[in-house]
Design a protein around this motif. Structure first.
Motif, PDB file in Angstrom:
ATOM      1  N   ASP A 280      -5.289   9.377  31.806  1.00 53.97           N
ATOM      2  CA  ASP A 280      -6.718   9.537  32.023  1.00 53.97           C
ATOM      3  C   ASP A 280      -6.912  10.412  33.257  1.00 53.97           C
ATOM      4  O   ASP A 280      -6.630   9.985  34.392  1.00 53.97           O
ATOM      5  CB  ASP A 280      -7.370   8.169  32.222  1.00 53.97           C
ATOM      6  N   ALA A 281      -7.375  11.642  33.042  1.00 57.53           N
ATOM      7  CA  ALA A 281      -7.552  12.600  34.139  1.00 57.53           C
ATOM      8  C   ALA A 281      -9.009  12.732  34.567  1.00 57.53           C
ATOM      9  O   ALA A 281      -9.379  13.705  35.227  1.00 57.53           O
ATOM     10  CB  ALA A 281      -7.011  13.973  33.718  1.00 57.53           C
ATOM     11  N   SER A 282      -9.838  11.742  34.251  1.00 58.09           N
ATOM     12  CA  SER A 282     -11.273  11.862  34.539  1.00 58.09           C
ATOM     13  C   SER A 282     -11.550  11.985  36.026  1.00 58.09           C
ATOM     14  O   SER A 282     -12.421  12.768  36.448  1.00 58.09           O
ATOM     15  CB  SER A 282     -12.019  10.664  33.951  1.00 58.09           C
ATOM     16  N   GLU A 283     -10.819  11.234  36.847  1.00 54.70           N
ATOM     17  CA  GLU A 283     -11.057  11.313  38.291  1.00 54.70           C
ATOM     18  C   GLU A 283     -10.646  12.680  38.839  1.00 54.70           C
ATOM     19  O   GLU A 283     -11.291  13.215  39.751  1.00 54.70           O
ATOM     20  CB  GLU A 283     -10.278  10.203  39.002  1.00 54.70           C
TER      21      GLU A 283
ATOM     22  N   GLY B 192     -10.510   7.238  29.964  1.00 51.51           N
ATOM     23  CA  GLY B 192      -9.607   6.151  29.634  1.00 51.51           C
ATOM     24  C   GLY B 192      -9.971   5.500  28.315  1.00 51.51           C
ATOM     25  O   GLY B 192     -10.990   5.811  27.696  1.00 51.51           O
ATOM     26  N   PHE B 193      -9.131   4.564  27.873  1.00 48.70           N
ATOM     27  CA  PHE B 193      -9.443   3.776  26.686  1.00 48.70           C
ATOM     28  C   PHE B 193     -10.626   2.851  26.984  1.00 48.70           C
ATOM     29  O   PHE B 193     -10.712   2.267  28.078  1.00 48.70           O
ATOM     30  CB  PHE B 193      -8.265   2.884  26.287  1.00 48.70           C
ATOM     31  N   ASP B 194     -11.506   2.686  26.008  1.00 51.80           N
ATOM     32  CA  ASP B 194     -12.464   1.593  26.141  1.00 51.80           C
ATOM     33  C   ASP B 194     -11.844   0.339  25.520  1.00 51.80           C
ATOM     34  O   ASP B 194     -10.708   0.362  25.030  1.00 51.80           O
ATOM     35  CB  ASP B 194     -13.818   1.945  25.511  1.00 51.80           C
ATOM     36  N   GLU B 195     -12.570  -0.780  25.541  1.00 55.88           N
ATOM     37  CA  GLU B 195     -11.992  -2.046  25.115  1.00 55.88           C
ATOM     38  C   GLU B 195     -11.548  -2.017  23.658  1.00 55.88           C
ATOM     39  O   GLU B 195     -10.462  -2.507  23.311  1.00 55.88           O
ATOM     40  CB  GLU B 195     -13.020  -3.168  25.332  1.00 55.88           C
ATOM     41  N   SER B 196     -12.351  -1.426  22.792  1.00 53.23           N
ATOM     42  CA  SER B 196     -11.999  -1.358  21.374  1.00 53.23           C
ATOM     43  C   SER B 196     -10.770  -0.490  21.151  1.00 53.23           C
ATOM     44  O   SER B 196      -9.862  -0.843  20.385  1.00 53.23           O
ATOM     45  CB  SER B 196     -13.183  -0.806  20.568  1.00 53.23           C
ATOM     46  N   GLU B 197     -10.727   0.642  21.826  1.00 52.64           N
ATOM     47  CA  GLU B 197      -9.587   1.555  21.673  1.00 52.64           C
ATOM     48  C   GLU B 197      -8.313   0.928  22.206  1.00 52.64           C
ATOM     49  O   GLU B 197      -7.230   1.086  21.610  1.00 52.64           O
ATOM     50  CB  GLU B 197      -9.896   2.865  22.393  1.00 52.64           C
TER      51      GLU B 197
END
Length: 614
Positions: free
Chosen positions: A435-438, A464-469
């Motif tokens: 997860d490269a969002s930051e 990042g992944f959400d809870e479902s993913e």
């Protein structure tokens, strides 16, 4: 000078255009010369090859001379060396040593070592073959410029010890220091740049994801890897002690005191003499006779090749297949001259053809792979089963590493043969994404998303992944682990408790794997061939006719096919540019393929990243 400064831009443009045309003309001139050189070279290679089609005759007295400073490949990879006789592979080398032991004409073995890196298992293979040669009553001599003073010293010292006499250059060093393993942990570095690793792995001994998610080594992984390096050193110490007539305690003391200067190594009994190559060669000739012809492995193999019988059945035909390298989602074939990689689809096609045609009595499947993607590993496992369903036994010979996906493709074989130092097992699974969002936030980059489907963007590296993913991904990891372990349990006859005791990502040496039932026999090619004879109910000394599939191409055949397919341009300049571009792109694709195999959503069976050193 003032005149040239005042020249009209149009004149300069015309001048530039003329120079470009002259440059192109010069380039095409070079192209013509280059193409002519290629054609002439091909003609020479073809003529030379045709001149060597007759079986060479063994001399009355010969010395087998081998150069192990060159890389001993598992399989023959076509190189643009224009040699009509391909270099000897590891199997060729072992076969040549065994034939030399049986040949009355061969009086001695001479080997040069020191300039190539060998894994512990391949070292065991060569050392065992040297010992079999010596058991025939013939001497074996080795010369080294250096015995791993700056790396690989434990392995090279182990190999050298198998010879009757060990010589080294006066400037050489014996790097007998033990076994070291290093694993990088860079979770903090990723966090520093704004990247988060979101991985799942099964279970505590499967440490492939740890370098991305941790800053240090976990207790189970440290326990596993400590057992690994201790086992490797135990095998090396026992081997050196037996070959150099020392106690294991003495060799342990030498390990802790290394590395050694040449004179120190002589005093310690690790080598016999310091001198230069000319003195070594003169010494061997004085012992074997000046009239002895020095021959190499390809010559010996050609000269001792059995003639097909005029009537009646010939030797039993055995197909030899190779699964070498990381198992990627997409095969990296490497072009006409490159290493084809694991090439899972090529293996599947060949196995299916063997099952359909039934042209071979058995299959020898050589596996040297740290693992990789789940899908191709599973597909190769299935193809091996199809060959067995056709009534053709399959024997796996493991190389330095046959772990994770490398074990998966091996597990259904009728017999699995491994060296004591083969790294195997690692029955587990991991995978994930970054997860490269930051990082994008720090750079001021905003990614907008448009998706159709609740989990359509789950593999994006920009969030990042959400809870479902996360739940769906964990489910897929669980499925792969269950599928992998259930197939191992079925093929090896394990119950639930047994598979739990040997799996969970545990790494085993071949000697340990034999104790827990993951492999059947310990040894190399000779032991694998003995297993084939047993499965076919043949005599122990029955001759086997080995056929490497697919059949290796000669340089002439590879280049001819490349020209025919248009893969190469005859223009010299374009040839160089294309070759450079292909080399770069091949490397990039290989790296990206490895990353996909290790970190991507389908890359679920890779061994942990690690580096061995002595």
């Amino acid at each position: 000078m003032a005149l040239f400064k005042a020249v009209d831009p149009l004149v300069r443009f015309r001048h530039s255009l003329a120079m470009r045309w002259i440059g192109k003309l010069f380039l095409w001139l070079l192209a013509g010369i280059g193409g002519l050189v290629v054609v002439i070279t091909l003609a020479v290679v073809s003529f030379t090859a045709s001149m060597r089609t007759d079986k060479p005759s063994m001399p009355d007295s010969a010395v087998l001379s081998l150069n192990w400073n060159e890389v001993l490949e598992e399989r023959y990879v076509t190189l643009p060396s224009f040699k009509p006789v391909p270099p000897a592979t590891l199997l060729d080398t072992v076969t040549a040593l065994d034939r030399a032991a049986a040949s009355p004409a061969v009086k001695a073995l001479v080997v040069r070592i020191g300039g190539t890196s060998l894994g512990f298992a391949r070292t065991e293979e060569l050392a065992a073959a040297v010992r079999r040669f010596r058991a025939s009553g013939k001497p074996a001599y080795v010369y080294a410029d250096d015995l791993g003073g700056f790396g690989d010293g434990t392995r090279l010292t182990t190999l050298a010890a198998a010879f009757d006499e060990v010589w080294m250059a006066p400037s050489g060093t014996v790097g007998l220091t033990g076994v070291a393993l290093e694993t990088p942990y860079f979770a903090e570095a990723l966090e520093e740049v704004g990247v988060t690793a979101e991985f799942e792995q099964r279970y505590e001994f499967k440490g492939g994801a740890d370098p991305m998610t941790r800053s240090d080594m976990s207790g189970p992984i440290r326990l596993s890897l400590t057992r690994l390096v201790d086992g490797l050193l135990d095998h090396a110490v026992a081997s050196i002690a037996a070959d150099r007539d020392m106690t294991q305690q003495k060799v342990r003391e030498l390990v802790d005191g290394g590395p050694y200067l040449g004179r120190e190594a002589v005093a310690a009994g690790l080598i016999d003499r310091l001198d230069y190559p000319d003195a070594f060669e003169a010494h061997v000739k004085s012992l074997t006779g000046a009239d002895a012809n020095w021959i190499d492995a390809p010559f010996l193999l050609a000269a001792t090749q059995a003639e097909p019988p005029e009537d009646g059945p010939g030797p039993t035909k055995v197909a030899v297949l190779y699964g070498v390298g990381p198992i990627g989602v997409e095969d990296q074939v490497g072009g006409p001259f490159g290493d084809p990689g694991f090439n899972s689809q090529g293996l599947i096609d060949t196995l299916n053809d063997i099952a359909k045609r039934k042209d071979y009595a058995a299959v020898l499947f050589r596996v040297d792979s740290p693992g990789g993607a789940y899908g191709p590993s599973d597909a190769v496992w299935h193809a091996v089963g199809q060959v067995q369903a056709a009534g053709i036994p399959v024997v796996v010979s493991m190389g330095d590493v046959a772990a994770s996906g490398g074990y998966f493709v091996s597990v259904s074989a009728d017999q699995i043969v491994a060296y004591p130092s083969t790294i195997t097992g690692s029955i587990g699974v991991y995978g994930g994404k970054f997860d490269a969002s930051e990082l994008w936030n720090q750079l001021g980059v905003n990614w907008e998303h448009v998706t159709a489907g609740q989990n359509a963007g789950m593999w994006s590296f920009n969030r990042g992944f959400d809870e479902s993913e996360q739940e769906r991904f964990a489910t897929s990891i669980d499925f792969v682990y269950e599928d992998f372990t259930s197939k191992v349990a079925r093929d090896r006859g394990f119950d639930a408790a047994k598979i739990n005791a040997v799996a969970r990502g545990r790494i085993w040496l071949g000697s340990q794997a034999a104790e827990v039932g993951l492999v059947d026999r310990l040894g190399g090619f000779s032991e694998a061939l003995a297993a084939i004879r047993d499965l076919l109910s043949l005599d122990a000394d029955a001759q086997l006719d080995l056929h490497v599939l697919p059949k290796p191409k000669s340089p002439f055949e590879a280049i001819a096919e490349a020209f025919e397919s248009g893969e190469f341009s005859l223009a010299f300049g374009t040839l160089v540019a294309d070759a450079a571009e292909r080399r770069i792109m091949t490397r990039v694709e290989a790296v990206m393929g490895d990353l996909d195999g290790v970190m991507g959503p389908r890359g679920l069976l890779s061994a942990p990243p690690m580096r061995f050193g002595d």
